[in-house]
Write an enzyme that holds these catalytic residues in place. Structure first.
Site, PDB file in Angstrom:
ATOM      1  N   ALA A 172      41.986 -41.015  58.729  1.00  0.00           N
ATOM      2  CA  ALA A 172      42.229 -42.410  58.385  1.00  0.00           C
ATOM      3  C   ALA A 172      43.339 -42.971  59.257  1.00  0.00           C
ATOM      4  CB  ALA A 172      42.593 -42.526  56.911  1.00  0.00           C
ATOM      5  N   CYS A 212      33.737 -47.651  74.472  1.00  0.00           N
ATOM      6  CA  CYS A 212      32.411 -47.105  74.150  1.00  0.00           C
ATOM      7  C   CYS A 212      31.949 -47.421  72.740  1.00  0.00           C
ATOM      8  CB  CYS A 212      32.410 -45.594  74.387  1.00  0.00           C
ATOM      9  SG  CYS A 212      32.570 -45.125  76.122  1.00  0.00           S
ATOM     10  N   THR A 244      28.133 -50.953  80.798  1.00  0.00           N
ATOM     11  CA  THR A 244      27.251 -51.871  80.069  1.00  0.00           C
ATOM     12  C   THR A 244      28.089 -52.544  78.973  1.00  0.00           C
ATOM     13  OG1 THR A 244      26.521 -50.030  78.651  1.00  0.00           O
ATOM     14  CG2 THR A 244      25.136 -50.591  80.540  1.00  0.00           C
TER      15      THR A 244
END
Length: 438
Positions: A257, A265, A88
């Protein structure tokens, strides 16, 4: 109990899920419209790099428990359960592109003459499942005897096989006891290991996955914002993350970090959630997500700007070695790769970019040269950028590499290198957010 299962789609999710269902003891047929992929998979091979996937495919295709096809007629009334494991991707406006899902339904539904369960694995905007069910019942001869449930996946690329066989939780979104019972049969093996289960309505199941990804993205963007604060104030973001990570309410995972998140995704899922929130009038959520996205994009720009600064304000004509192309280690996936975003920025500024990655293979890119080793990437480089945290990069011997480069400057965009070792070998090590230790 052995069930007959079809898995529609053979992306890393679909291929891994199909192999996992076979490992759970079910008879499985995977389906894809790509004949080349089907041929590769039926040979027990994988068309993607995913740790442990190929041995699992070979194990079950060799026994006949798992096979792949392009023909929907082979699965329609054969399978008890049809899993939808299709992509998707994001549209330009951030909205989820559901065309693969609807195309699969248009092919499958007219062939369904017997009762069955269609189970979504894909990440979709809330409300999609019920729209799919309505369309299936409209097209299927079996009509209302076809039911939809949602069972979102929580696979991490590079750990997808492990996450499939030993999930940290299962979510069963249903609107009938029958669907719950079928899902319990499918996942009998992990349930026997006391895997936690959330039994819920379908809308909640659709939201759970995007909520999880959005929360992870938020943690990453928060610590990257703090890295910039540490850079400005003279602090050390790694020590800061260690300290707050001891708090059980916060935890240390995803507080690393660096370059930020990428892949296929997190970026597209949080973008789709922002769009859906706006459609439903939940503007506070969409605005929050846009802030997370802005920090993530900004972090890539920070690293590129830092490289230009270290080059004296101009990288035109200078050779720069980039270590890493995949969006994370353990995969060959370069979708939305932070490393490539930085490389693109530097190329646009005129740099001669040499890229090395242990697994990712890039299509031809103007101004880029992909090389076969770290040494080839570093040869003649005026700067080195560490942008994907593959273990082999942490094991490099900086002394042995010093003679290859024109300038011993390395920017550690993932904060994973042992800076004292590199500095002792004569390198200048730059790590954003670690001003206190530079």
């Amino acid at each position: 109990m052995t069930l007959r299962v079809s898995v529609i789609g053979t992306s890393y999710l679909g291929a891994t899920h199909a192999a996992g269902m076979a490992e759970f003891g079910h008879q499985v047929v995977g389906i894809d419209i790509d004949e080349d992929k089907v041929k590769i998979l039926n040979a027990g091979q994988s068309h993607i790099f995913e740790v442990g996937l190929e041995p699992l495919l070979e194990k079950h295709t060799s026994t006949g428990r798992l096979r792949f096809t392009t023909d929907y007629t082979e699965i329609a009334d054969w399978a008890d359960v049809h899993f939808l494991a299709l992509g998707t991707p994001s549209q330009p406006n951030g909205k989820a592109d559901l065309r693969q899902l609807y195309s699969a339904i248009e092919s499958l539904a007219p062939l369904l003459t017997e009762p069955c369960l269609v189970v979504g694995k894909s990440t979709v905007p809330v409300g999609t499942a019920m729209q799919l069910e309505a369309r299936i019942r409209e097209l299927a001869p079996a009509g209302d005897a076809v039911e939809v449930a949602w069972n979102p996946e929580f696979l991490r690329e590079a750990y997808a096989v492990e996450d499939t066989l030993h999930p940290d939780r299962l979510v069963f979104g249903t609107h009938s006891q029958h669907a719950l019972d079928v899902l319990a049969e499918i996942y009998a093996l992990p349930l026997s290991d006391r895997t936690p289960v959330v039994r819920c309505d379908i809308a909640t199941a659709e939201l759970i996955k995007v909520a999880a990804n959005s929360f992870l993205a938020t943690k990453i963007s928060f610590i990257n914002a703090m890295a910039q604060m540490c850079q400005a104030a003279g602090g050390d973001v790694v020590l800061l993350a260690d300290a707050i990570g001891f708090d059980k309410r916060i935890g240390r995972e995803f507080l690393n970090a660096g370059l930020g998140f990428g892949g296929g995704c997190l970026p597209k899922d949080i973008a789709a959630l922002a769009v859906r929130a706006e459609e439903l009038g939940v503007n506070v959520l969409s605005e929050f997500i846009h802030a997370v996205e802005a920090i993530n994009t900004g972090q890539r720009n920070e690293i590129a700007d830092l490289a230009i600064e270290q080059a004296g304000g101009d990288v035109a004509g200078k050779r720069i070695a980039v270590l890493g192309a995949a969006f994370k280690p353990g995969t060959d996936d370069t979708r939305n790769s932070p490393a490539l975003t930085v490389a693109d920025r530097l190329h646009e500024a005129g740099a001669d970019v040499r890229i090395y990655d242990p697994e990712a293979r890039l299509p031809p890119r103007e101004g880029f040269t992909q090389v076969a080793s770290v040494e080839q990437a570093m040869l003649g480089a005026e700067m080195v950028l560490h942008l994907t945290e593959w273990p082999e990069f942490r094991q490099l011997d900086p002394e042995k590499l010093s003679h290859l480069v024109k300038a011993q400057i390395i920017i550690d965009g993932r904060l994973k290198l042992h800076a004292p070792t590199w500095r002792n070998a004569g390198w200048k090590v730059v790590q954003i957010g670690r001003a206190a230790t530079m």
